[in-house]
Design an enzyme around this catalytic site. Structure first.
Site, short mmCIF file in Angstrom:
data_model
loop_
_atom_site.label_atom_id
_atom_site.label_comp_id
_atom_site.label_asym_id
_atom_site.label_seq_id
_atom_site.Cartn_x
_atom_site.Cartn_y
_atom_site.Cartn_z
N LYS A 4 0.84 -1.20 0.00
CA LYS A 4 0.00 0.00 0.00
C LYS A 4 0.88 1.25 0.00
O LYS A 4 1.90 1.28 0.70
CB LYS A 4 -0.90 -0.03 1.24
CG LYS A 4 -1.96 1.07 1.31
CD LYS A 4 -2.83 0.89 2.56
CE LYS A 4 -3.94 1.92 2.67
NZ LYS A 4 -4.77 1.73 3.88
N SER B 215 -9.69 1.79 2.97
CA SER B 215 -8.83 2.55 2.08
C SER B 215 -7.81 1.71 1.32
O SER B 215 -7.28 2.17 0.32
CB SER B 215 -8.09 3.62 2.87
OG SER B 215 -7.22 3.03 3.83
N SER C 162 -9.81 -0.58 7.12
CA SER C 162 -9.22 -0.45 5.79
C SER C 162 -8.55 -1.68 5.21
O SER C 162 -8.22 -1.68 4.03
CB SER C 162 -8.23 0.70 5.77
OG SER C 162 -8.93 1.89 5.61
N1 GLN Z 1 -12.96 4.18 6.44
C1 GLN Z 1 -12.38 4.55 7.69
C2 GLN Z 1 -11.95 5.98 7.60
O1 GLN Z 1 -12.23 6.59 6.64
C3 GLN Z 1 -11.23 3.65 8.01
C4 GLN Z 1 -10.03 3.95 7.23
C5 GLN Z 1 -8.85 3.11 7.61
O2 GLN Z 1 -8.98 2.08 8.27
N2 GLN Z 1 -7.67 3.60 7.25
O3 GLN Z 1 -11.35 6.52 8.47
#
Ligand code: GLN
Length: 481
Positions: free
Chosen positions: A75, A150, A174
């Site tokens: 990532k 994400s 994410s």
């Molecule tokens: N969707 C969640 C957020 O927007 C989690 C994102 C993540 O785990 N990095 O914060």
């Protein structure tokens, strides 16, 4: 069977070379990327150079580490020496780190073949990978849909066979939510098990790096490679890392599995509920004892998270000021330079989070928001503590729905935030959890089941996940591309 183990055995028997394997995956990336856009950068030369090193080692008759020659994607919020690390943000467009994160260093030590950096929501803020400044990633099962986020690029890349395994990061879901949307396995380890050194910080008390793979065993092998204490990360735990693959066994006798009552109620897609219920029946057939367990404050996870995560983000993102990293907009004075740089460099969602967090932390509001959220965080943790006196592993859906259409939720942040309803409480409590494919809905979109363990009980997640994959074949389905 583990894809890593299959490839390793072919390498050891000299049936295929690491260069051949790498070429095959790079070829697939080249073929599929115009459609999927899982990658922000493909590291072809570096990958082939590592593969050649693996082949030389084998030719010399030397033993090779478990990940040697295995194509893996990382990532793009995990720093890689000499390779751009953008966090899918304009503000880091030209940022090339001068050091490696602990996890990528560990991969390199094993001669794993890093094929590229994957797309994400800007600074890991989002649930659909649509917040990337460099365009969205498509879900391999239906390219009009999002791969989740994400870590959408990593999940899509594994699902499409552009790499064998991948690394993602999970602050509120994410890894698990995109794993569920793309039909692969994703694991968020216990907070502190994997070093965060070199993971670009979003919300430091919640962030963890973890593996994606098609099989549970592959994620166990990858976790093995990256877990362990790191003096560079003060939150990293000083614990012995067990041999995770030894827990990949098929017997669940005596294991208590608790369904979290509150997660199977309203707001949940009925097909998701059905697939997860079916999966739980399989666990019962494998010998597990099934019960219902209540976590009454689970539902406060979302509002709690949306105070704590933006608060930490607003502090963490203060470093992008046009001086230390990346983008810089010229201006007449320092303040104007800061303002212009941040206005141009950050996308809308990142700005929203910075504003939310700055507000929640400001004098006069701190007690009402941040302090209160921290107290609720403790209550949520207590619910889990209580649940684990009744069950060894908890289960619930990973996400309330399957993959949604691109653009469907971009205008309404709250509806987007809701897709992490089931995953967020786990981060607040610092627990390990895994999303595992457990079927498809009527539109042939994958459904994920979430397994939650107590602190450092990754062994149980591997045990349950592995046993489940031995009696089901969801993980062998591949998207038609
Ligand atoms: N969707 C969640 C957020 O927007 C989690 C994102 C993540 O785990 N990095 O914060």
């Amino acid at each position: 069977m583990s894809i890593i183990k299959q490839l390793q055995s072919q390498l050891r028997k000299k049936e295929r070379s690491a260069v051949e394997i790498t070429e095959e995956y790079l070829g697939r990336i080249e073929e599929l990327e115009p459609k999927l856009k899982s990658f922000l950068c493909v590291t072809r030369e570096e990958a082939l150079a590592t593969a050649r090193q693996v082949d030389e080692k084998i030719a010399r008759g030397e033993d090779i580490p478990p990940l040697a020659g295995i194509p893996i994607a990382v990532k793009d919020n995990i720093v890689t020496k000499g390779i751009p690390t953008t966090c899918a943000s304009r503000i880091l467009e030209n940022f090339v780190p001068c050091y490696d994160s602990t996890v990528t260093q560990k991969l390199k030590d094993q001669l794993a073949v890093i094929v590229g950096k994957t797309n994400l929501d800007e600074f890991a803020m989002g649930s659909s990978t649509e917040n990337s400044a460099y365009g969205r990633t498509q879900n391999p099962w239906d390219t009009e849909r999002v791969p989740g986020g994400s870590s959408g690029g990593s999940a899509a890349a594994v699902a499409a066979g552009e790499c064998v395994v991948a690394l993602g990061s999970d602050t509120g879901g994410s890894i698990r939510q995109p794993a569920s949307f793309c039909g692969v396995v994703g694991l968020k380890p216990t907070y502190g098990l994997v070093s965060r050194f070199g993971l670009v910080a979003y919300a430091s008390s919640l962030d963890q790096i973890g593996p994606f793979g098609r099989t549970v065993e592959d994620t166990a092998i990858l976790l093995q490679a990256i877990a362990g204490h790191d003096p560079h990360d003060s939150t990293s735990l000083k614990v012995e890392v067990p041999d995770y693959t030894q827990y990949c066994t098929t017997d669940l006798k005596g294991l208590k599995v608790g369904i979290i009552t509150e997660t199977l109620s309203s707001g949940l897609d009925s097909q998701v509920a059905d697939r997860v219920t079916q999966a739980v029946k399989e666990l019962e057939k494998l010998g597990a004892e099934i019960k219902e367990v209540s976590c009454p404050r689970f539902r406060y996870g979302l509002p709690t998270y949306y105070i704590i995560a933006p608060s930490e983000a607003s502090a963490n993102l203060a470093r992008y000021d046009g001086v230390k990293y990346g983008l810089r907009e010229e201006a007449d004075n320092l303040l104007e330079m800061y303002t212009k740089t941040r206005a141009k460099g950050f996308g809308a969602e990142v700005k929203r989070r910075i504003m939310l967090g700055t507000y929640a932390l400001s004098a006069g509001y701190y007690d009402a928001y941040y302090l209160k959220a921290q107290k609720v965080r403790t209550l949520i943790r207590q619910d889990f503590d209580n649940a684990f006196t009744q069950a060894d592993v908890l289960v619930c859906p990973t996400s309330p729905t399957t993959a949604f259409k691109a653009g469907e939720k971009t205008a309404n942040p709250l509806s987007m935030y809701l897709s992490d309803l089931m995953t967020i409480p786990v981060n607040l409590a610092g627990l390990p959890a895994m999303s595992i494919p457990c079927g498809f809905d009527h539109q042939n979109l994958p459904v994920g089941m979430q397994l939650i363990g107590n602190v450092l009980r990754e062994d149980l997640l591997f045990r349950v996940g592995y046993a489940y994959q031995q009696v089901t074949d969801w993980h062998t389905h591949t998207p038609r591309l």
